[in-house]
Motif scaffolding. Structure first.
Motif, PDB file in Angstrom:
ATOM      1  N   LEU A  29       0.837  -1.202   0.000  1.00  0.00           N
ATOM      2  CA  LEU A  29       0.000   0.000   0.000  1.00  0.00           C
ATOM      3  C   LEU A  29       0.866   1.243   0.000  1.00  0.00           C
ATOM      4  O   LEU A  29       1.414   1.647   1.014  1.00  0.00           O
ATOM      5  CB  LEU A  29      -0.911  -0.002   1.222  1.00  0.00           C
ATOM      6  N   GLN A  31      -0.107   4.147  -0.595  1.00  0.00           N
ATOM      7  CA  GLN A  31      -0.803   5.260   0.073  1.00  0.00           C
ATOM      8  C   GLN A  31      -0.407   5.298   1.532  1.00  0.00           C
ATOM      9  O   GLN A  31      -0.227   6.348   2.130  1.00  0.00           O
ATOM     10  CB  GLN A  31      -2.313   5.059   0.042  1.00  0.00           C
ATOM     11  N   LEU A  32      -0.328   4.114   2.063  1.00  0.00           N
ATOM     12  CA  LEU A  32      -0.030   3.977   3.470  1.00  0.00           C
ATOM     13  C   LEU A  32       1.256   4.710   3.804  1.00  0.00           C
ATOM     14  O   LEU A  32       1.357   5.431   4.773  1.00  0.00           O
ATOM     15  CB  LEU A  32       0.128   2.491   3.774  1.00  0.00           C
ATOM     16  N   GLU A  55       1.185   1.484  14.473  1.00  0.00           N
ATOM     17  CA  GLU A  55       0.952   2.116  13.182  1.00  0.00           C
ATOM     18  C   GLU A  55       0.250   3.435  13.390  1.00  0.00           C
ATOM     19  O   GLU A  55      -0.871   3.472  13.885  1.00  0.00           O
ATOM     20  CB  GLU A  55       0.055   1.214  12.349  1.00  0.00           C
ATOM     21  N   VAL A  57      -1.103   5.614  11.225  1.00  0.00           N
ATOM     22  CA  VAL A  57      -1.503   5.916   9.865  1.00  0.00           C
ATOM     23  C   VAL A  57      -2.862   6.561   9.933  1.00  0.00           C
ATOM     24  O   VAL A  57      -3.651   6.253  10.802  1.00  0.00           O
ATOM     25  CB  VAL A  57      -1.603   4.616   9.058  1.00  0.00           C
ATOM     26  N   SER A  58      -3.092   7.431   9.044  1.00  0.00           N
ATOM     27  CA  SER A  58      -4.417   8.026   9.049  1.00  0.00           C
ATOM     28  C   SER A  58      -5.426   6.931   8.743  1.00  0.00           C
ATOM     29  O   SER A  58      -5.108   5.913   8.144  1.00  0.00           O
ATOM     30  CB  SER A  58      -4.492   9.125   8.004  1.00  0.00           C
ATOM     31  N   TRP A  59      -6.629   7.192   9.131  1.00  0.00           N
ATOM     32  CA  TRP A  59      -7.616   6.122   9.188  1.00  0.00           C
ATOM     33  C   TRP A  59      -8.123   5.668   7.841  1.00  0.00           C
ATOM     34  O   TRP A  59      -8.836   4.698   7.739  1.00  0.00           O
ATOM     35  CB  TRP A  59      -8.755   6.546  10.076  1.00  0.00           C
ATOM     36  N   THR A  60      -7.787   6.367   6.792  1.00  0.00           N
ATOM     37  CA  THR A  60      -8.207   5.866   5.500  1.00  0.00           C
ATOM     38  C   THR A  60      -7.039   5.296   4.749  1.00  0.00           C
ATOM     39  O   THR A  60      -7.190   4.726   3.695  1.00  0.00           O
ATOM     40  CB  THR A  60      -8.768   6.994   4.626  1.00  0.00           C
ATOM     41  N   GLY A  61      -5.888   5.483   5.307  1.00  0.00           N
ATOM     42  CA  GLY A  61      -4.714   5.100   4.560  1.00  0.00           C
ATOM     43  C   GLY A  61      -4.324   6.199   3.593  1.00  0.00           C
ATOM     44  O   GLY A  61      -3.353   6.112   2.886  1.00  0.00           O
ATOM     45  N   GLU A  62      -5.081   7.240   3.574  1.00  0.00           N
ATOM     46  CA  GLU A  62      -4.801   8.366   2.694  1.00  0.00           C
ATOM     47  C   GLU A  62      -3.981   9.387   3.444  1.00  0.00           C
ATOM     48  O   GLU A  62      -4.039   9.465   4.665  1.00  0.00           O
ATOM     49  CB  GLU A  62      -6.119   9.014   2.260  1.00  0.00           C
ATOM     50  N   GLY A  65      -4.293  15.381   5.766  1.00  0.00           N
ATOM     51  CA  GLY A  65      -3.560  16.394   6.486  1.00  0.00           C
ATOM     52  C   GLY A  65      -3.738  16.043   7.941  1.00  0.00           C
ATOM     53  O   GLY A  65      -4.854  15.953   8.407  1.00  0.00           O
TER      54      GLY A  65
ATOM     55  N   GLU B  31      -8.310   9.353  14.668  1.00  0.00           N
ATOM     56  CA  GLU B  31      -6.925   8.901  14.720  1.00  0.00           C
ATOM     57  C   GLU B  31      -6.625   8.115  15.984  1.00  0.00           C
ATOM     58  O   GLU B  31      -5.549   7.535  16.115  1.00  0.00           O
ATOM     59  CB  GLU B  31      -5.991  10.104  14.577  1.00  0.00           C
ATOM     60  N   GLY B  35      -4.760   3.082  11.729  1.00  0.00           N
ATOM     61  CA  GLY B  35      -4.860   2.021  10.728  1.00  0.00           C
ATOM     62  C   GLY B  35      -6.100   2.181   9.896  1.00  0.00           C
ATOM     63  O   GLY B  35      -6.879   3.125  10.068  1.00  0.00           O
ATOM     64  N   LYS B  36      -6.280   1.245   9.005  1.00  0.00           N
ATOM     65  CA  LYS B  36      -7.422   1.336   8.115  1.00  0.00           C
ATOM     66  C   LYS B  36      -8.673   0.887   8.817  1.00  0.00           C
ATOM     67  O   LYS B  36      -8.652  -0.030   9.632  1.00  0.00           O
ATOM     68  CB  LYS B  36      -7.175   0.453   6.903  1.00  0.00           C
ATOM     69  N   LYS B  37      -9.764   1.519   8.466  1.00  0.00           N
ATOM     70  CA  LYS B  37     -11.015   1.138   9.114  1.00  0.00           C
ATOM     71  C   LYS B  37     -12.193   1.393   8.204  1.00  0.00           C
ATOM     72  O   LYS B  37     -12.151   2.271   7.335  1.00  0.00           O
ATOM     73  CB  LYS B  37     -11.177   1.898  10.423  1.00  0.00           C
TER      74      LYS B  37
END
Lengths: 493, 605
Positions: A29, A31-32, A55, A57-62, A65, B31, B35-37
């Motif tokens: 990923l 984006q990650l 991790e 990482v922002s929650w969408t992997g995007e 900001g 946040e 991780g992904k959610k």
């Protein structure tokens, strides 16, 4: 706080382009990575905790900001007051807390019911944050949710209620005597916060027998209303009915029981249920409605079964031409009447599905009946039926047209159903009031009626004006011209 | 047209900060679950969310709560209102996972706050601890420069029908936030039981967190809290100012409206933001509908003239024109054609439903003449099955203005469940029956026997609110709500707030606010307060005004508990222009007659 929109966009865009290299095991990923980069750029103002194991990482992997960026922006712009900076500081410390491994459980109702919280394991994230000074422009942001040190069971009722209002963990178990419980309730009520009142009521419901609970609530109307609403919401129908019974609120009891039918899908079951509602202590008028409701559904079940059969057999013309769009089950009375006027108009009074039978059974007023039948027959373009609907014979055998709803309404309904001009004309002519007649005729382009009416009124000017509205060279124009040049008429103008 | 504010009118505070706070807090909360959610957003929260955070920025993978979710990630996050049915739904998902032997992380974010009843359900369903909870205290959405909405339409039903005070804390918190951000309010007024409670709780909050607002200069000089049930009549009337009419016709949702193909005159619908930034809308929003057409066509002619100017231009002028003016003109052109389309569509719809006659009936009811004609009009309305909601609304209007339901009408034809709706309307005081009190007095006396001390007073309170008579006629006379008009009321040059109802009626709520602000107290309004059944619930609280600037003293925050209508907003904007005030509106939700009626109907759980 007046950052312009442009600034904002720039900020969102620019934050994405922070160049950073980052070793990443998770290659699939990309984006990650990017968002990790963004998150890592926070390091400037978060504590230097090692967070490699977590991790971030922002929650969408995007590459959103990141929050800290926006916090910085906000805080920096909030007049750069002292508090603003303090707020920033406290938020930064939030970020560092956020990197603690999180325990799963948190502050809870159960924990305050349980009386004691197990130290440590119930420490939630928000608990952990509670020590941070939360003085800020945004009190909600990072507001302490609960202080996990709640082992001392010595909160007074008013303290307890106050803590509940703040959403903090608070044991109610120590309120064991009735007097204590009631004092707690009184405190909650005087605080006005319905959420707290309900919390106390949940506790009381669990720890008091229902007789005692009901008895005490009967003299505490505000709390009582909260309990009733709570029971409605969680769907504890049994206790609700018991409560109404205890309070002797018979009508509410009946309505509340009746309300349940809305949750029953199956028509037969619903019908059986409605049967149990008949005879409940409704007001006299409502009783009649309940009875009607039951009878109506009973009818609908019969009609539905029958018509389903007819339709699938494919032998009946009306169903072939106009397939049914929906089942008639649970439709209102007036829809049922319309349906029966549409599909079963000619049936003898003896059948359940005949309109006349419905009219009699449910005592449908004349006006209502005529309106519905008219709409149904007009939709089928059964003009003869429409005609018959308004034809009455007097005792001498003369026929006369009569409409309980007024012919102006008849015309409107016919027009809505795209009746041809000849038909419309006939009924426009029956409108008694001349002005209304003229208006309707003009509106619906019944030229003959307009022309004749003008002639009868000897209104040359209006006729002249109307001439411009008809088509050039049409029969109507000819007719107008003939009238205008006629020497027989003594025009009033 | 589009009356300018007086030159000395105060500036409005900047409320965009509220948006940023809410957005930051949400991102912060999200946040917390790194991780992904998969994120589930309750449908009702979608539009408000859209207004504060560009959803595309957030890249939300949102799913409606009802749709069958297809999971991608090992973390589920739910952003929901604190409702029991949501908890049940979440519980069913979590328990299904458990059965399937899957482990996932779950987080529920309640907005604006969690309720204990919700947690109780999570506990009962055995998923407490599996799910972590958080709160997103987003309760103030600036819909416009002068309009803040809590976007809590359920406030109305919860409080005014069920008597549940769960949102009072939310209101108090919101007020607290406002006073933290914009300084204390030196002058407070209020009327209504809920207003008083919200006020008291708010004061308590301020005391607890003492010092936060101390020393700050107040930006807003007055705050006025008002319960919706003080004035149902205004909310029940058909709206005829443009913004209200657009709301009644197309339903403005969260400050924007979906104009269908019939408005856009193309084959697709268009979502349009309606606020002060839309220059065309800004000029017509508060206008009586009869003026709007004229205004728009004038505007169209001006626009044409501006376009035409380019004919005589040389190259340089043309270049200027294209680079500087054309974009603005095009934008204006687009807006203009939209609003013209909307007007046409409104006209078409209203002509179809005999709007003229409807309005005539409403005015007759408000003024209290030809009651029999009005009653038979309503009966016919029901017979013709125009629309159940409309019929209910007219019945309520008749009932409140005439203090009783003159005759039970044939509502049953709309369906048997209206039995329940009627019962609700009566409980909320939207329908009052003639000869009230009989049954209640029986219960009351029975209960009173059981009670000895102070509780008796409370009970009588509760009952008197149930058996409330509307006294509309007397109030109307006292407050002069029906203006005496010699000749035509010139809607182009409004004289008073009655213009929002074609000059036939001054909105009761707005009149009360006007009167109290004029007196800076309830003095002399005792009789009105008594007639409103608010004897114990009208209050004032003034602090010394030494720090308040004269400018801030002309800024007034009006808080509508249970919703306000665009007509009321327009009326008060008018009052503000006349007196040099600026009003700021805070409402639990923007409402109108249809929403009030729908809130009272019963549907399956």
């Amino acid at each position: 706080m007046n950052r312009t929109k442009g600034d904002e966009e720039e900020y969102w865009n620019s934050s994405k382009f922070k160049a950073f290299t980052f070793d990443d095991e998770d290659d699939e990923l990309s984006q990650l990575k990017e968002s990790k980069r963004a998150v890592n750029s926070l390091r400037d103002f978060v504590d230097d905790d090692d967070d490699d194991d977590l991790e971030r990482v922002s929650w969408t992997g995007e590459p959103v900001g990141s929050i800290s960026w926006s916090i910085k922006e906000t805080a920096g712009n909030s007049g750069s007051t002292h508090e603003g900076r303090e707020q920033l500081k406290s938020r930064n410390s939030f970020s560092s807390y956020a990197q603690l491994p999180k325990p799963t459980s948190t502050y809870s109702l159960s924990s305050f019911f349980r009386g004691r919280t197990r130290p440590g394991s119930f420490q939630s994230l928000s608990d952990a944050l509670s020590d941070t000074p939360a003085k800020s422009y945004a009190p909600e942001l990072g507001r302490p949710k609960g202080e996990y040190r709640d082992y001392s069971n010595d909160w007074s009722p008013s303290d307890t209620v106050r803590r509940l209002r703040k959403g903090k963990v608070c044991s109610l178990e120590r309120f064991r005597s009735l007097q204590d419980k009631l004092q707690l309730l009184e405190e909650a009520v005087s605080m006005h916060d319905g959420n707290v009142i309900t919390a106390v009521l949940i506790f009381l419901k669990r720890t008091l027998s229902k007789e005692i609970l009901f008895r005490e609530l009967e003299v505490r109307q505000i709390a009582l209303r909260h309990l009733i609403h709570f029971l409605k919401e969680i769907g504890d129908q049994k206790l609700l009915l018991d409560l109404f019974r205890f309070l002797d609120r018979t009508e509410e009891l009946a309505l509340s029981h009746y309300r349940e039918h809305l949750n029953i899908q199956d028509a037969d079951k619903r019908k059986e249920f409605l049967k149990t509602c008949i005879g409940l202590p409704f007001s006299a008028e409502d009783s009649a409605h309940i009875q009607d409701h039951y009878t109506l559904l009973e009818r609908q079940i019969i009609i539905e079964a029958n018509d389903c059969h007819l339709e699938s057999a494919g032998q009946t013309e009306i169903f072939r031409k106009h397939p049914r769009k929906a089942s008639i089950l649970n439709m209102p009375l007036v829809t049922t009447l319309f349906y029966s006027c549409f599909y079963h108009y000619t049936e003898a009074e003896g059948t359940f599905s005949s309109p006349v039978n419905l009219k009699k059974t449910f005592k449908i007023p004349d006006k209502q009946y005529v309106l519905t039948a008219l709409a149904a027959r007009a939709k089928l373009r059964a003009w003869n039926d429409v005609d018959a609907l308004f034809t009455t014979k007097n005792w001498l055998g003369y026929t006369k047209k009569r409409a309980p709803i007024g012919f102006h309404r008849v015309v409107e309904i016919l027009h809505k159903n795209n009746a041809p001009v000849q038909i419309l004309q006939e009924y426009v002519n029956l409108v008694e009031d001349v002005d209304t007649k003229l208006n309707l005729a003009t509106k619906f382009k019944c030229h003959d009626v307009v022309i004749d009416t003008c002639r009868d009124l000897k209104d040359r000017q209006q006729l002249l004006a109307y001439r411009s509205k008809v088509d050039k060279g049409s029969a109507e124009e000819e007719k107008i011209d003939a009238l205008l040049s006629s020497s027989q008429i003594r025009w009033k103008n | 047209m589009a009356f300018p504010h007086r030159p000395d009118a105060p500036e409005l505070p900047d409320f965009s900060m509220l948006k940023r706070l809410a957005r930051d807090q949400l991102i912060y909360l999200l946040e917390q679950l790194p991780g992904k959610k998969d994120l589930f957003i309750e449908a009702d929260l979608m539009s408000p969310l859209d207004r504060i955070a560009n959803v595309s920025i957030l890249k939300v993978r949102s799913l409606s709560l009802r749709s069958c979710p297809s999971f991608l990630f090992e973390q589920l996050c739910f952003l929901v209102r604190p409702r029991i049915k949501n908890m049940r739904y979440i519980a069913s998902l979590v328990n299904a996972d458990k059965v399937a032997g899957r482990t996932r992380k779950y987080k529920v974010i309640f907005s604006p706050q969690k309720f204990y009843a919700c947690e109780m359900v999570l506990e009962e369903e055995g998923i407490y601890g599996d799910v972590s909870c958080d709160e997103w205290a987003f309760s103030l959405l600036p819909l416009d420069v002068d309009l803040l909405s809590m976007e809590l339409p359920e406030f109305f039903r919860d409080y005014f029908l069920e008597g549940d005070q769960r949102w009072i804390n939310t209101v108090a918190q919101a007020l607290h936030l406002l006073s933290t951000l914009y300084g204390p309010f030196p002058n407070c007024y209020g009327i209504g039981r809920c207003a008083k409670m919200a006020y008291e709780l708010w004061r308590k909050l301020e005391e607890e967190e003492d010092g936060e607002t101390k020393g700050r200069r107040p930006e807003i000089g007055h705050i006025f809290l008002l319960d919706r049930d003080v004035d149902f009549v205004t909310a029940l009337c058909s709206q005829v100012v443009y913004e209200g009419l657009v709301d009644d016709t197309f339903r403005i949702k969260c400050g924007s409206v979906d104009f269908g193909p019939e408005v856009t005159s193309s084959d697709k619908s268009l979502k349009v933001l309606l606020n002060a930034e839309d220059k065309v809308f800004h000029e017509i929003r508060n206008e009586h509908f009869s003026n709007v057409f004229g205004f728009l066509s004038q505007k169209a002619r001006n626009l044409q003239a501006q376009y035409d100017r380019r004919r005589g231009m040389d190259i340089k002028q043309m270049k200027n024109f294209v680079s500087q003016e054309l974009k603005g003109l095009k934008q204006e052109h687009r807006l203009l054609s939209l609003h013209i389309g909307a007007c046409e569509s409104i006209m078409k719809k209203k002509t179809k439903q005999d709007f003229q006659e409807l309005i005539k009936t409403e005015h007759a009811l408000l003024e209290g003449f030809s009651i029999r004609e009005s009653t038979s009009y309503i009966e016919e309305h029901i017979d013709r099955q125009v629309s159940p909601i409309e019929s209910l609304r007219l019945l309520c209007l008749l009932s409140i203005t005439e203090n009783g339901e003159p005759k039970r009408l044939q509502m049953r034809i709309y369906g048997p469940e209206h039995l329940l709706t009627f019962s609700n309307l009566r409980r909320a005081g939207l329908l009052t029956e003639q000869g009230p009190g009989d049954t209640l007095t029986a219960v009351e006396s029975k209960v009173s026997k059981l009670v000895t001390d102070k509780a008796a007073g409370k009970i009588t309170d509760a009952f008197s609110s149930l058996a409330k008579r509307s006294n509309f006629r007397a109030i109307s006379k006292k407050l002069n709500l029906i203006p005496r008009v010699d000749g035509e009321y010139d809607l182009k040059v409004p004289r008073d707030m009655a213009y929002v109802f074609s000059g036939a009626y001054v909105p009761l709520s707005c009149r009360i606010i006007e009167q109290v602000l004029e007196r800076r107290s309830w003095q002399g309004l005792d009789e009105v307060v008594r007639l409103l059944n608010c004897g114990d619930f009208a209050f004032t609280d003034m602090t010394k005004e030494d720090k308040a600037s004269s400018e801030s003293l002309r800024l007034i925050l009006v808080v509508f508990l249970g919703g306000c209508t665009f007509s009321e907003i327009s009326a008060l904007r008018f009052l503000g222009r006349e007196k040099g005030y600026r009003f700021i509106f805070l409402t639990t939700a923007v409402t109108n007659s249809a929403r009030l009626m729908e809130a009272m109907s019963e549907v399956k759980a």
